[in-house]
Design a protein around this motif. Sequence first.
Motif, PDB file in Angstrom:
ATOM      1  N   LYS A 166     -25.754 -26.208  14.046  1.00 37.01           N
ATOM      2  CA  LYS A 166     -25.673 -25.016  13.206  1.00 37.01           C
ATOM      3  C   LYS A 166     -27.027 -24.346  12.953  1.00 37.01           C
ATOM      4  CE  LYS A 166     -21.592 -26.691  10.725  1.00 37.01           C
ATOM      5  NZ  LYS A 166     -20.707 -26.533  11.758  1.00 37.01           N
TER       6      LYS A 166
ATOM      7  N   HIS B  79     -26.903 -20.495  11.851  1.00 40.42           N
ATOM      8  CA  HIS B  79     -26.201 -19.425  12.552  1.00 40.42           C
ATOM      9  C   HIS B  79     -25.285 -18.683  11.582  1.00 40.42           C
ATOM     10  CE1 HIS B  79     -27.526 -20.559  16.526  1.00 40.42           C
ATOM     11  NE2 HIS B  79     -27.186 -21.816  16.286  1.00 40.42           N
ATOM     12  N   SER B  80     -25.203 -17.385  11.759  1.00 40.66           N
ATOM     13  CA  SER B  80     -24.304 -16.579  10.934  1.00 40.66           C
ATOM     14  C   SER B  80     -22.861 -16.949  11.255  1.00 40.66           C
ATOM     15  CB  SER B  80     -24.512 -15.096  11.227  1.00 40.66           C
ATOM     16  OG  SER B  80     -25.831 -14.728  10.938  1.00 40.66           O
ATOM     17  N   ARG B  81     -22.018 -16.783  10.254  1.00 37.03           N
ATOM     18  CA  ARG B  81     -20.595 -17.063  10.456  1.00 37.03           C
ATOM     19  C   ARG B  81     -19.781 -16.128   9.569  1.00 37.03           C
ATOM     20  NH1 ARG B  81     -22.020 -20.541   6.421  1.00 37.03           N
ATOM     21  NH2 ARG B  81     -20.441 -20.956   4.861  1.00 37.03           N
ATOM     22  N   TYR B  82     -18.526 -15.994   9.902  1.00 39.59           N
ATOM     23  CA  TYR B  82     -17.620 -15.167   9.110  1.00 39.59           C
ATOM     24  C   TYR B  82     -16.680 -16.048   8.309  1.00 39.59           C
ATOM     25  CZ  TYR B  82     -19.144 -11.005  11.576  1.00 39.59           C
ATOM     26  OH  TYR B  82     -19.899  -9.979  12.064  1.00 39.59           O
ATOM     27  N   GLU B  83     -16.401 -15.620   7.095  1.00 40.04           N
ATOM     28  CA  GLU B  83     -15.420 -16.265   6.231  1.00 40.04           C
ATOM     29  C   GLU B  83     -14.447 -15.186   5.760  1.00 40.04           C
ATOM     30  OE1 GLU B  83     -15.425 -19.550   4.676  1.00 40.04           O
ATOM     31  OE2 GLU B  83     -17.043 -20.227   5.993  1.00 40.04           O
TER      32      GLU B  83
END
Length: 93
Positions: free
Chosen positions: A18, A41-45
């Motif tokens: 990550k 790392h960027s992530r979407y929720e």
Amino acid sequence: MKKNYLVTHGGISLDLAKVKAFHIDTWIPRGRSHILRIEFHSRYEYIFNPGKQEYEKVLINDFTEHHYADYETTEAYRNEWQEIWKTYLGEDI
């Protein structure tokens, strides 16, 4: 994508899969300095918005910080983490 790989070093535990970057913040307006900043790392929720009664997609940019007593110690830990990370990236775990 690499498999998750949990490592503990210098009192910090990370999933190297990550990690996006390691860097040193030498001065922060909050009055603290010599901080090792670890970006993920960027992530979407998907977060439920009760006002709209629907889920909204939100971009999450996480990081963690660890304060050290001086720049030399911060730099040493950053360099050690980078070596651990390079080894992980070069291996198929």
